[in-house]
Design an enzyme around this catalytic site. Structure first.
Site, PDB file in Angstrom:
ATOM      1  N   ASP A  49       0.845  -1.205   0.000  1.00 11.43           N
ATOM      2  CA  ASP A  49       0.000   0.000   0.000  1.00 11.43           C
ATOM      3  C   ASP A  49       0.878   1.252   0.000  1.00 11.43           C
ATOM      4  O   ASP A  49       1.668   1.461   0.907  1.00 11.43           O
ATOM      5  CB  ASP A  49      -0.881  -0.003   1.259  1.00 11.43           C
ATOM      6  CG  ASP A  49      -1.837   1.185   1.285  1.00 11.43           C
ATOM      7  OD1 ASP A  49      -2.945   1.046   0.722  1.00 11.43           O
ATOM      8  OD2 ASP A  49      -1.484   2.240   1.837  1.00 11.43           O
ATOM      9  N   TYR A  54       2.662  10.070  -0.374  1.00 13.14           N
ATOM     10  CA  TYR A  54       3.750   9.564   0.480  1.00 13.14           C
ATOM     11  C   TYR A  54       5.123   9.876  -0.136  1.00 13.14           C
ATOM     12  O   TYR A  54       6.148   9.785   0.544  1.00 13.14           O
ATOM     13  CB  TYR A  54       3.651   8.042   0.710  1.00 13.14           C
ATOM     14  CG  TYR A  54       2.381   7.562   1.386  1.00 13.14           C
ATOM     15  CD1 TYR A  54       1.487   8.444   1.981  1.00 13.14           C
ATOM     16  CD2 TYR A  54       2.067   6.206   1.422  1.00 13.14           C
ATOM     17  CE1 TYR A  54       0.320   7.995   2.584  1.00 13.14           C
ATOM     18  CE2 TYR A  54       0.912   5.753   2.031  1.00 13.14           C
ATOM     19  CZ  TYR A  54       0.035   6.646   2.593  1.00 13.14           C
ATOM     20  OH  TYR A  54      -1.111   6.179   3.174  1.00 13.14           O
ATOM     21  N   LYS A  79      -2.838   5.862  -4.331  1.00 10.07           N
ATOM     22  CA  LYS A  79      -3.986   6.750  -4.061  1.00 10.07           C
ATOM     23  C   LYS A  79      -3.777   8.103  -4.714  1.00 10.07           C
ATOM     24  O   LYS A  79      -2.639   8.582  -4.823  1.00 10.07           O
ATOM     25  CB  LYS A  79      -4.152   6.948  -2.543  1.00 10.07           C
ATOM     26  CG  LYS A  79      -4.040   5.667  -1.737  1.00 10.07           C
ATOM     27  CD  LYS A  79      -4.284   5.852  -0.255  1.00 10.07           C
ATOM     28  CE  LYS A  79      -3.890   4.607   0.527  1.00 10.07           C
ATOM     29  NZ  LYS A  79      -2.499   4.575   0.979  1.00 10.07           N
ATOM     30  N   HIS A 112      -8.001   9.386  -2.058  1.00 14.24           N
ATOM     31  CA  HIS A 112      -7.341   9.309  -0.742  1.00 14.24           C
ATOM     32  C   HIS A 112      -8.205   9.842   0.405  1.00 14.24           C
ATOM     33  O   HIS A 112      -8.248   9.257   1.484  1.00 14.24           O
ATOM     34  CB  HIS A 112      -6.007  10.068  -0.812  1.00 14.24           C
ATOM     35  CG  HIS A 112      -4.999   9.611   0.182  1.00 14.24           C
ATOM     36  ND1 HIS A 112      -3.655   9.597  -0.068  1.00 14.24           N
ATOM     37  CD2 HIS A 112      -5.137   9.135   1.446  1.00 14.24           C
ATOM     38  CE1 HIS A 112      -3.016   9.152   1.000  1.00 14.24           C
ATOM     39  NE2 HIS A 112      -3.883   8.858   1.926  1.00 14.24           N
ATOM     40  N   ILE A 232      -3.130  -3.340   6.778  1.00 17.54           N
ATOM     41  CA  ILE A 232      -1.912  -2.920   6.075  1.00 17.54           C
ATOM     42  C   ILE A 232      -0.908  -2.330   7.077  1.00 17.54           C
ATOM     43  O   ILE A 232      -0.566  -1.152   6.999  1.00 17.54           O
ATOM     44  CB  ILE A 232      -2.242  -1.908   4.951  1.00 17.54           C
ATOM     45  CG1 ILE A 232      -3.241  -0.824   5.440  1.00 17.54           C
ATOM     46  CG2 ILE A 232      -2.825  -2.613   3.740  1.00 17.54           C
ATOM     47  CD1 ILE A 232      -3.421   0.319   4.439  1.00 17.54           C
ATOM     48  N   SER A 235       5.925  -1.117   8.952  1.00 18.78           N
ATOM     49  CA  SER A 235       7.098  -1.116   9.813  1.00 18.78           C
ATOM     50  C   SER A 235       8.337  -0.982   8.932  1.00 18.78           C
ATOM     51  O   SER A 235       8.330  -1.430   7.781  1.00 18.78           O
ATOM     52  CB  SER A 235       7.179  -2.411  10.636  1.00 18.78           C
ATOM     53  OG  SER A 235       8.368  -2.394  11.404  1.00 18.78           O
ATOM     54  N   VAL A 236       9.372  -0.380   9.490  1.00 23.45           N
ATOM     55  CA  VAL A 236      10.663  -0.391   8.801  1.00 23.45           C
ATOM     56  C   VAL A 236      11.634  -1.331   9.526  1.00 23.45           C
ATOM     57  O   VAL A 236      12.805  -1.382   9.194  1.00 23.45           O
ATOM     58  CB  VAL A 236      11.265   1.041   8.712  1.00 23.45           C
ATOM     59  CG1 VAL A 236      10.415   1.921   7.822  1.00 23.45           C
ATOM     60  CG2 VAL A 236      11.441   1.666  10.102  1.00 23.45           C
ATOM     61  N   ARG A 240       9.804  -6.897  12.946  1.00 16.21           N
ATOM     62  CA  ARG A 240       8.370  -6.567  13.022  1.00 16.21           C
ATOM     63  C   ARG A 240       7.691  -6.845  11.694  1.00 16.21           C
ATOM     64  O   ARG A 240       6.550  -7.328  11.658  1.00 16.21           O
ATOM     65  CB  ARG A 240       8.191  -5.098  13.382  1.00 16.21           C
ATOM     66  CG  ARG A 240       8.597  -4.763  14.812  1.00 16.21           C
ATOM     67  CD  ARG A 240       8.546  -3.268  15.003  1.00 16.21           C
ATOM     68  NE  ARG A 240       8.764  -2.883  16.385  1.00 16.21           N
ATOM     69  CZ  ARG A 240       8.845  -1.609  16.785  1.00 16.21           C
ATOM     70  NH1 ARG A 240       8.732  -0.629  15.908  1.00 16.21           N
ATOM     71  NH2 ARG A 240       9.027  -1.334  18.056  1.00 16.21           N
ATOM     72  N   ASN A 244       4.596  -9.350  11.776  1.00 20.63           N
ATOM     73  CA  ASN A 244       3.265  -8.786  11.514  1.00 20.63           C
ATOM     74  C   ASN A 244       2.476  -9.552  10.451  1.00 20.63           C
ATOM     75  O   ASN A 244       1.275  -9.333  10.302  1.00 20.63           O
ATOM     76  CB  ASN A 244       3.376  -7.317  11.080  1.00 20.63           C
ATOM     77  CG  ASN A 244       3.753  -6.392  12.224  1.00 20.63           C
ATOM     78  OD1 ASN A 244       3.761  -6.792  13.381  1.00 20.63           O
ATOM     79  ND2 ASN A 244       4.076  -5.153  11.902  1.00 20.63           N
TER      80      ASN A 244
HETATM   81  N1  LIG Z   1      -5.631   6.145   3.554  1.00 19.00           N
HETATM   82  C1  LIG Z   1      -5.088   6.914   4.463  1.00 19.00           C
HETATM   83  O1  LIG Z   1      -5.440   8.091   4.643  1.00 19.00           O
HETATM   84  C2  LIG Z   1      -4.011   6.349   5.326  1.00 19.00           C
HETATM   85  C3  LIG Z   1      -3.624   7.027   6.494  1.00 19.00           C
HETATM   86  C4  LIG Z   1      -2.631   6.453   7.277  1.00 19.00           C
HETATM   87  C5  LIG Z   1      -2.067   5.249   6.929  1.00 19.00           C
HETATM   88  N2  LIG Z   1      -2.434   4.610   5.767  1.00 19.00           N
HETATM   89  C6  LIG Z   1      -1.806   3.342   5.339  1.00 19.00           C
HETATM   90  O2  LIG Z   1      -1.877   2.415   6.419  1.00 19.00           O
HETATM   91  C7  LIG Z   1      -0.565   1.971   6.753  1.00 19.00           C
HETATM   92  C8  LIG Z   1      -0.479   1.645   8.222  1.00 19.00           C
HETATM   93  O3  LIG Z   1      -0.775   2.774   9.026  1.00 19.00           O
HETATM   94  P1  LIG Z   1       0.321   3.562   9.873  1.00 19.00           P
HETATM   95  O4  LIG Z   1       1.639   3.401   9.223  1.00 19.00           O
HETATM   96  O5  LIG Z   1      -0.173   4.931  10.105  1.00 19.00           O
HETATM   97  O6  LIG Z   1       0.284   2.856  11.309  1.00 19.00           O
HETATM   98  P2  LIG Z   1       0.425   1.353  11.877  1.00 19.00           P
HETATM   99  O7  LIG Z   1       0.732   0.377  10.814  1.00 19.00           O
HETATM  100  O8  LIG Z   1      -0.761   1.127  12.746  1.00 19.00           O
HETATM  101  O9  LIG Z   1       1.691   1.506  12.849  1.00 19.00           O
HETATM  102  C9  LIG Z   1       2.977   1.776  12.387  1.00 19.00           C
HETATM  103  C10 LIG Z   1       3.849   2.099  13.602  1.00 19.00           C
HETATM  104  O10 LIG Z   1       3.866   0.981  14.488  1.00 19.00           O
HETATM  105  C11 LIG Z   1       5.208   0.499  14.655  1.00 19.00           C
HETATM  106  N3  LIG Z   1       5.132  -0.967  14.609  1.00 19.00           N
HETATM  107  C12 LIG Z   1       4.901  -1.735  13.524  1.00 19.00           C
HETATM  108  N4  LIG Z   1       4.877  -3.045  13.853  1.00 19.00           N
HETATM  109  C13 LIG Z   1       5.122  -3.104  15.192  1.00 19.00           C
HETATM  110  C14 LIG Z   1       5.235  -4.169  16.098  1.00 19.00           C
HETATM  111  N5  LIG Z   1       5.109  -5.436  15.698  1.00 19.00           N
HETATM  112  N6  LIG Z   1       5.479  -3.873  17.399  1.00 19.00           N
HETATM  113  C15 LIG Z   1       5.614  -2.578  17.814  1.00 19.00           C
HETATM  114  N7  LIG Z   1       5.507  -1.528  16.991  1.00 19.00           N
HETATM  115  C16 LIG Z   1       5.267  -1.789  15.678  1.00 19.00           C
HETATM  116  C17 LIG Z   1       6.008   1.071  13.502  1.00 19.00           C
HETATM  117  O11 LIG Z   1       7.354   1.300  13.882  1.00 19.00           O
HETATM  118  P3  LIG Z   1       8.635   0.952  12.956  1.00 19.00           P
HETATM  119  O12 LIG Z   1       8.291   1.318  11.535  1.00 19.00           O
HETATM  120  O13 LIG Z   1       9.690   1.836  13.547  1.00 19.00           O
HETATM  121  O14 LIG Z   1       8.929  -0.515  13.126  1.00 19.00           O
HETATM  122  C18 LIG Z   1       5.284   2.395  13.250  1.00 19.00           C
HETATM  123  O15 LIG Z   1       5.736   3.379  14.141  1.00 19.00           O
HETATM  124  C19 LIG Z   1       0.299   3.170   6.328  1.00 19.00           C
HETATM  125  O16 LIG Z   1       1.665   2.854   6.292  1.00 19.00           O
HETATM  126  C20 LIG Z   1      -0.322   3.516   5.014  1.00 19.00           C
HETATM  127  O17 LIG Z   1       0.103   2.619   3.996  1.00 19.00           O
HETATM  128  C21 LIG Z   1      -3.420   5.148   4.986  1.00 19.00           C
END
Ligand SMILES: NC(=O)c1ccc[n+]([C@@H]2O[C@H](COP(=O)([O-])OP(=O)(O)OC[C@H]3O[C@@H](n4cnc5c(N)ncnc54)[C@H](OP(=O)(O)O)[C@@H]3O)[C@@H](O)[C@H]2O)c1
Length: 282
Positions: A49, A54, A79, A112, A232, A235-236, A240, A244
């Site tokens: 995704d 981005y 998007k 988006h 979705i 993580s970087v 993880r 995940n």
């Molecule tokens: N459509 C939209 O408007 C919209 C908005 C926001 C997001 N998105 C999409 O959704 C995806 C996911 O959302 P998000 O990136 O905001 O948040 P998320 O996936 O809920 O969380 C990511 C955060 O959690 C940490 N993390 C990941 N796996 C972990 C684990 N197993 N244990 C502990 N911490 C962990 C990551 O750190 P590290 O990376 O440092 O490991 C990062 O800081 C986005 O990347 C994007 O593709 C879409």
């Protein structure tokens, strides 16, 4: 590594299959995105995704190209930027995304945000329908659409959106939006599925994780899967990224599912799509 064929798929309203676990790339720069997506593809993810806004579609594309994985084994979402919702801007914006990704089509293209202040999401939808008919996207959908935006777009839609990608995690579940999406035939995709890490501290989550011998993130992601949603997580961090998607060796009981669903506070982390002023954003 998880065998990609062990990841279940959902069938969208046009028959296209979407892997229920994808890989998020928000807030990752192009180089970082390339590294992270390479690690994700190695870990077994086949659904990626990204979004024009981005700024990392080139990095995602580079990882895909380097992987050598057959195109038809991958599911790639991008998007449309809010500032490019205007009728004359949508097709050029889409072509630019394809160019950056190095692809001749995407699997899913999303509006988006509804960005109601712009007043353009309905005309953007009609353009996405054109892209779909031309074969540029195997499926089209929306993101951040509340029930009112869904109703409004469906008044003009000839193609029902296949997906609504919305903020959704234990402490913020938007049941009305989920229900409205499902009733209209849209699959629900959870973004920020682990609440950007914050929901991993919830006592209900840590308790279940300890009892099951899995990580808090695995508990939350498994809860989404058993609820019928696409997730979705981003993580970087290689460990993880791998853990995940490693969600198929355990199951949550009905009681555990109920316990997690009871965690809805509900407090958003992201802007409210009804009021967010995106007229100033690109
Ligand atoms: N459509 C939209 O408007 C919209 C908005 C926001 C997001 N998105 C999409 O959704 C995806 C996911 O959302 P998000 O990136 O905001 O948040 P998320 O996936 O809920 O969380 C990511 C955060 O959690 C940490 N993390 C990941 N796996 C972990 C684990 N197993 N244990 C502990 N911490 C962990 C990551 O750190 P590290 O990376 O440092 O490991 C990062 O800081 C986005 O990347 C994007 O593709 C879409």
């Amino acid at each position: 590594m998880v065998n990609p064929t062990d990841v279940p798929t959902l069938t969208l309203n046009n028959g296209v299959e979407i892997p229920q676990v994808g890989f998020g790339t928000f807030k990752v720069d192009p180089k970082g995105a390339q590294r992270a997506v390479e690690a994700a593809l190695e870990a077994g993810y086949r659904h990626i995704d990204t979004a024009a806004v981005y700024g990392n579609e080139e990095g995602v594309g580079a990882a895909i190209a380097a992987s050598g994985i057959a195109r038809d084994e991958l599911f790639v979402t991008t998007k449309l930027r809010n500032g490019e919702q205007r009728k004359d801007l949508v097709h050029p914006a889409f072509e630019e995304s394809l160019r950056k990704l190095g692809l001749d089509h995407v699997d899913l293209y999303l509006v988006h945000w509804p960005a109601p202040g712009l007043g353009t999401y309905r005309e953007a939808w009609t353009e996405l329908e054109g892209i779909y008919r031309e074969g540029g996207a195997r499926a089209i959908g929306v993101s951040n659409f509340l029930p009112e935006h869904l109703h409004s777009v469906l008044e003009v839609a000839e193609v029902v959106p296949a997906v609504n990608q919305v903020e959704l995690h234990p402490s913020f579940q938007q049941p009305e939006t989920q229900q409205a999406s499902l009733e209209k035939g849209l699959a629900v995709e959870a973004y920020a599925p682990i609440g950007q890490g914050a929901d991993l501290e919830l006592p209900a989550v840590t308790r279940i994780a300890e009892a099951k011998g899995v990580t808090p993130a695995q508990v939350v992601l498994r809860w989404h899967l058993q609820s019928g949603r696409v997730v979705i997580p981003k993580s970087v961090t290689p460990e993880r990224i791998a853990s995940n998607i490693d969600l198929f060796g355990f199951e949550l009981s009905e009681e555990e599912m109920t316990d997690l669903t009871a965690q809805d506070t509900p407090e958003r982390m992201f802007p409210d799509p009804a009021t967010a002023d995106f007229t100033m954003l690109d």
